[in-house]
Design a protein around this motif. Structure first.
Motif, PDB file in Angstrom:
ATOM      1  N   GLU A 153       0.862  -1.079  -0.123  1.00 53.57           N
ATOM      2  CA  GLU A 153      -0.023   0.004  -0.124  1.00 53.57           C
ATOM      3  C   GLU A 153       0.865   0.985  -0.021  1.00 53.57           C
ATOM      4  O   GLU A 153       1.951   1.435   0.720  1.00 53.57           O
ATOM      5  CB  GLU A 153      -1.032  -0.036   1.062  1.00 53.57           C
ATOM      6  N   ASN A 154       0.684   2.056  -0.953  1.00 54.07           N
ATOM      7  CA  ASN A 154       1.350   3.589  -0.825  1.00 54.07           C
ATOM      8  C   ASN A 154       2.763   3.128  -1.245  1.00 54.07           C
ATOM      9  O   ASN A 154       3.615   4.137  -1.031  1.00 54.07           O
ATOM     10  CB  ASN A 154       1.226   4.455   0.058  1.00 54.07           C
ATOM     11  N   SER A 155       3.184   2.263  -2.191  1.00 52.37           N
ATOM     12  CA  SER A 155       4.427   2.034  -2.555  1.00 52.37           C
ATOM     13  C   SER A 155       4.502   2.713  -3.685  1.00 52.37           C
ATOM     14  O   SER A 155       3.502   3.003  -4.401  1.00 52.37           O
ATOM     15  CB  SER A 155       4.837   0.638  -2.981  1.00 52.37           C
ATOM     16  N   PRO A 156       5.663   3.397  -4.182  1.00 48.77           N
ATOM     17  CA  PRO A 156       5.850   4.045  -5.549  1.00 48.77           C
ATOM     18  C   PRO A 156       5.522   3.065  -6.514  1.00 48.77           C
ATOM     19  O   PRO A 156       6.150   2.100  -6.777  1.00 48.77           O
ATOM     20  CB  PRO A 156       7.221   4.551  -5.705  1.00 48.77           C
ATOM     21  N   PRO A 157       4.594   3.129  -7.469  1.00 52.79           N
ATOM     22  CA  PRO A 157       4.368   2.169  -8.607  1.00 52.79           C
ATOM     23  C   PRO A 157       5.511   2.108  -9.349  1.00 52.79           C
ATOM     24  O   PRO A 157       6.258   3.044  -9.902  1.00 52.79           O
ATOM     25  CB  PRO A 157       3.054   2.881  -9.314  1.00 52.79           C
ATOM     26  N   LEU A 158       5.532   0.812  -9.819  1.00 53.32           N
ATOM     27  CA  LEU A 158       6.566   0.457 -10.999  1.00 53.32           C
ATOM     28  C   LEU A 158       6.392   0.925 -12.336  1.00 53.32           C
ATOM     29  O   LEU A 158       4.933   1.078 -12.697  1.00 53.32           O
ATOM     30  CB  LEU A 158       6.756  -0.995 -10.998  1.00 53.32           C
ATOM     31  N   ILE A 159       7.385   1.151 -13.020  1.00 50.78           N
ATOM     32  CA  ILE A 159       7.020   1.858 -14.368  1.00 50.78           C
ATOM     33  C   ILE A 159       6.939   0.625 -15.399  1.00 50.78           C
ATOM     34  O   ILE A 159       7.710  -0.276 -15.406  1.00 50.78           O
ATOM     35  CB  ILE A 159       8.101   2.814 -15.019  1.00 50.78           C
ATOM     36  N   PRO A 160       5.675   0.523 -16.139  1.00 48.70           N
ATOM     37  CA  PRO A 160       5.255  -0.587 -16.729  1.00 48.70           C
ATOM     38  C   PRO A 160       5.690  -0.391 -18.390  1.00 48.70           C
ATOM     39  O   PRO A 160       5.674  -1.268 -18.895  1.00 48.70           O
ATOM     40  CB  PRO A 160       3.484  -0.587 -16.621  1.00 48.70           C
ATOM     41  N   HIS A 161       5.846   0.587 -18.802  1.00 46.63           N
ATOM     42  CA  HIS A 161       6.162   1.129 -20.036  1.00 46.63           C
ATOM     43  C   HIS A 161       7.521   1.287 -20.464  1.00 46.63           C
ATOM     44  O   HIS A 161       8.454   1.621 -19.667  1.00 46.63           O
ATOM     45  CB  HIS A 161       5.159   2.375 -20.564  1.00 46.63           C
ATOM     46  N   MET A 220      13.216   8.885 -23.133  1.00 39.88           N
ATOM     47  CA  MET A 220      12.715   9.857 -22.087  1.00 39.88           C
ATOM     48  C   MET A 220      13.854  10.257 -21.377  1.00 39.88           C
ATOM     49  O   MET A 220      13.614  10.876 -20.437  1.00 39.88           O
ATOM     50  CB  MET A 220      11.714   9.274 -21.264  1.00 39.88           C
ATOM     51  N   LEU A 221      14.846   9.462 -21.261  1.00 38.31           N
ATOM     52  CA  LEU A 221      15.990   9.292 -20.306  1.00 38.31           C
ATOM     53  C   LEU A 221      17.300  10.106 -20.882  1.00 38.31           C
ATOM     54  O   LEU A 221      17.692   9.850 -22.087  1.00 38.31           O
ATOM     55  CB  LEU A 221      16.180   8.104 -19.564  1.00 38.31           C
ATOM     56  N   PRO A 222      18.054  10.762 -20.252  1.00 38.30           N
ATOM     57  CA  PRO A 222      17.952  10.964 -18.837  1.00 38.30           C
ATOM     58  C   PRO A 222      16.995  12.281 -18.517  1.00 38.30           C
ATOM     59  O   PRO A 222      16.787  12.961 -19.403  1.00 38.30           O
ATOM     60  CB  PRO A 222      19.343  11.440 -18.294  1.00 38.30           C
ATOM     61  N   ILE A 223      16.328  12.245 -17.452  1.00 38.01           N
ATOM     62  CA  ILE A 223      15.536  13.441 -16.802  1.00 38.01           C
ATOM     63  C   ILE A 223      16.529  14.503 -16.726  1.00 38.01           C
ATOM     64  O   ILE A 223      17.551  14.348 -16.001  1.00 38.01           O
ATOM     65  CB  ILE A 223      14.930  13.076 -15.776  1.00 38.01           C
ATOM     66  N   ALA A 224      16.392  15.417 -17.464  1.00 36.16           N
ATOM     67  CA  ALA A 224      17.328  16.850 -17.418  1.00 36.16           C
ATOM     68  C   ALA A 224      16.547  17.939 -16.664  1.00 36.16           C
ATOM     69  O   ALA A 224      15.343  17.999 -16.543  1.00 36.16           O
ATOM     70  CB  ALA A 224      17.847  17.127 -18.800  1.00 36.16           C
ATOM     71  N   GLU A 225      17.543  18.920 -16.167  1.00 34.62           N
ATOM     72  CA  GLU A 225      17.072  19.956 -15.598  1.00 34.62           C
ATOM     73  C   GLU A 225      15.860  20.758 -16.351  1.00 34.62           C
ATOM     74  O   GLU A 225      14.961  21.292 -15.800  1.00 34.62           O
ATOM     75  CB  GLU A 225      18.262  20.878 -15.176  1.00 34.62           C
ATOM     76  N   THR A 226      16.142  20.834 -17.877  1.00 33.22           N
ATOM     77  CA  THR A 226      15.297  21.527 -18.595  1.00 33.22           C
ATOM     78  C   THR A 226      14.240  20.779 -19.516  1.00 33.22           C
ATOM     79  O   THR A 226      13.550  21.247 -20.127  1.00 33.22           O
ATOM     80  CB  THR A 226      16.174  22.350 -19.556  1.00 33.22           C
ATOM     81  N   ASN A 227      14.454  19.379 -19.118  1.00 31.23           N
ATOM     82  CA  ASN A 227      13.424  18.409 -19.820  1.00 31.23           C
ATOM     83  C   ASN A 227      13.243  17.228 -19.446  1.00 31.23           C
ATOM     84  O   ASN A 227      14.103  16.396 -18.628  1.00 31.23           O
ATOM     85  CB  ASN A 227      14.298  17.979 -21.140  1.00 31.23           C
ATOM     86  N   CYS A 278      12.039  11.493 -11.145  1.00 34.81           N
ATOM     87  CA  CYS A 278      11.067  10.134 -10.876  1.00 34.81           C
ATOM     88  C   CYS A 278      11.815   9.052 -10.739  1.00 34.81           C
ATOM     89  O   CYS A 278      11.272   8.229  -9.871  1.00 34.81           O
ATOM     90  CB  CYS A 278      10.349  10.551 -12.212  1.00 34.81           C
ATOM     91  N   MET A 279      12.910   8.963 -11.319  1.00 36.86           N
ATOM     92  CA  MET A 279      13.483   7.467 -11.312  1.00 36.86           C
ATOM     93  C   MET A 279      14.209   7.382 -10.103  1.00 36.86           C
ATOM     94  O   MET A 279      14.574   5.964 -10.225  1.00 36.86           O
ATOM     95  CB  MET A 279      14.355   7.424 -12.544  1.00 36.86           C
ATOM     96  N   GLN A 280      14.237   8.412  -9.164  1.00 35.84           N
ATOM     97  CA  GLN A 280      14.709   7.897  -8.011  1.00 35.84           C
ATOM     98  C   GLN A 280      14.017   6.933  -7.007  1.00 35.84           C
ATOM     99  O   GLN A 280      14.349   6.319  -6.414  1.00 35.84           O
ATOM    100  CB  GLN A 280      15.003   9.368  -7.112  1.00 35.84           C
ATOM    101  N   CYS A 281      12.662   7.028  -7.278  1.00 36.98           N
ATOM    102  CA  CYS A 281      11.733   6.344  -6.666  1.00 36.98           C
ATOM    103  C   CYS A 281      10.905   5.350  -7.588  1.00 36.98           C
ATOM    104  O   CYS A 281      10.418   4.214  -7.198  1.00 36.98           O
ATOM    105  CB  CYS A 281      10.695   7.270  -5.899  1.00 36.98           C
ATOM    106  N   HIS A 282      10.723   5.736  -8.764  1.00 38.07           N
ATOM    107  CA  HIS A 282       9.879   4.727  -9.672  1.00 38.07           C
ATOM    108  C   HIS A 282      10.821   4.262 -10.888  1.00 38.07           C
ATOM    109  O   HIS A 282      11.522   4.886 -11.318  1.00 38.07           O
ATOM    110  CB  HIS A 282       8.971   5.662 -10.395  1.00 38.07           C
TER     111      HIS A 282
END
Ligand code: HEC
Ligand code: HEC
Length: 185
Positions: free
Chosen positions: A76-84, A89-96, A141-145
């Motif tokens: 319950e209330n765990s960070p959901p896993l990414i299914p897709h 999409m990566l890396p997550i950048a400061e501006t994107n 996001c990827m720190q937890c998901h």
């Protein structure tokens, strides 16, 4: 006097246990059960040679967003896993941060994505409502998901989550339930 007698009995008991420990028959049995160095790791290979042993990687899901199947919450209330698939999409950048393009509440519904929950728009340290602005601590996001691969686990996971409602198996409500049972004075 009675107390002394009791202590004597306890001392005899302890001596008895110690003697059992040095019983040669029991010591022999112990030795037989000892594992060699090659057997004590999770992998059944020598621990001294890394050249032949390769970690299993498995493949991440290739279904694109909109076509993948949500994964049941781990608890319950765990960070959901990414299914897709995360290609492009990566890396997550400061501006994107492309995750936001689909998961911000204003876009999510029409795209069939799960909207960011209320907790991501509150400073959880102070309780301050950020009025629709994402908390900076949630930007990466990827720190937890994380995505998942389907490979057999070397040790079976015995964990069984307890969900309090059917809904909590597929969605989260941390901000509403965080203070459950807490009475602030
Ligand atoms: C093009 C739109 C799109 C982008 C970009 C995107 N997602 Fe998704 N995401 C979806 C959709 C749609 C779903 C629902 C499953 C499905 O239909 O494939 C989903 C599902 C999820 C879930 C599971 C939610 C649940 O309820 O179980 C997580 C977690 C997630 N995405 C995280 C991310 C992260 C992190 C990123 C950035 C790296 C990202 N997504 C980028 C559209 C997107
Ligand atoms: C610090 C860890 C952390 C970060 C960073 C984080 N999340 Fe979460 N996320 C969680 C946790 C924990 C939950 C489940 C509990 C809750 O509701 O907060 C959650 C829940 C979700 C959900 C499910 C919402 C629902 O209604 O079921 C989605 C979608 C999601 N996060 C997407 C994202 C995206 C996209 C990002 C990046 C912009 C992100 N998260 C960043 C920890 C995090």
């Amino acid at each position: 006097m009675k107390e002394l007698y009791r202590r004597g009995l306890i001392a005899m008991g302890i001596a008895g246990i110690l003697m059992l420990g040095t019983n040669p028959a029991i010591a022999d049995e112990k030795k037989q059960k000892e594992k060699s160095e090659d057997e004590i790791g999770i992998r059944k290979e020598t621990l001294y040679d890394e050249s032949k042993v390769m970690p299993q990687h498995g493949e991440y899901g290739k279904e694109e967003p909109g076509k993948s199947k949500r994964i049941e919450r781990a608890f319950e209330n765990s960070p959901p896993l990414i299914p897709h698939d995360l290609t492009g999409m990566l890396p997550i950048a400061e501006t994107n941060n492309s995750c936001l393009n689909c998961h911000m509440p204003e876009h999510a519904k029409s795209l069939g994505a799960t909207a960011l929950p209320k907790s991501h728009f509150v400073d959880m340290d102070t309780g301050l409502d950020l009025k629709g602005n994402l908390d900076g601590k949630r930007y990466n996001c990827m720190q937890c998901h994380v995505p998942q691969v389907n490979i057999p686990e070397p040790i079976k996971n015995q964990f069984k989550a307890d969900f309090r409602s059917k809904k909590s198996r597929t969605s989260s409500d941390l901000l509403d339930t965080l203070n459950e049972g807490v009475t602030a004075e």
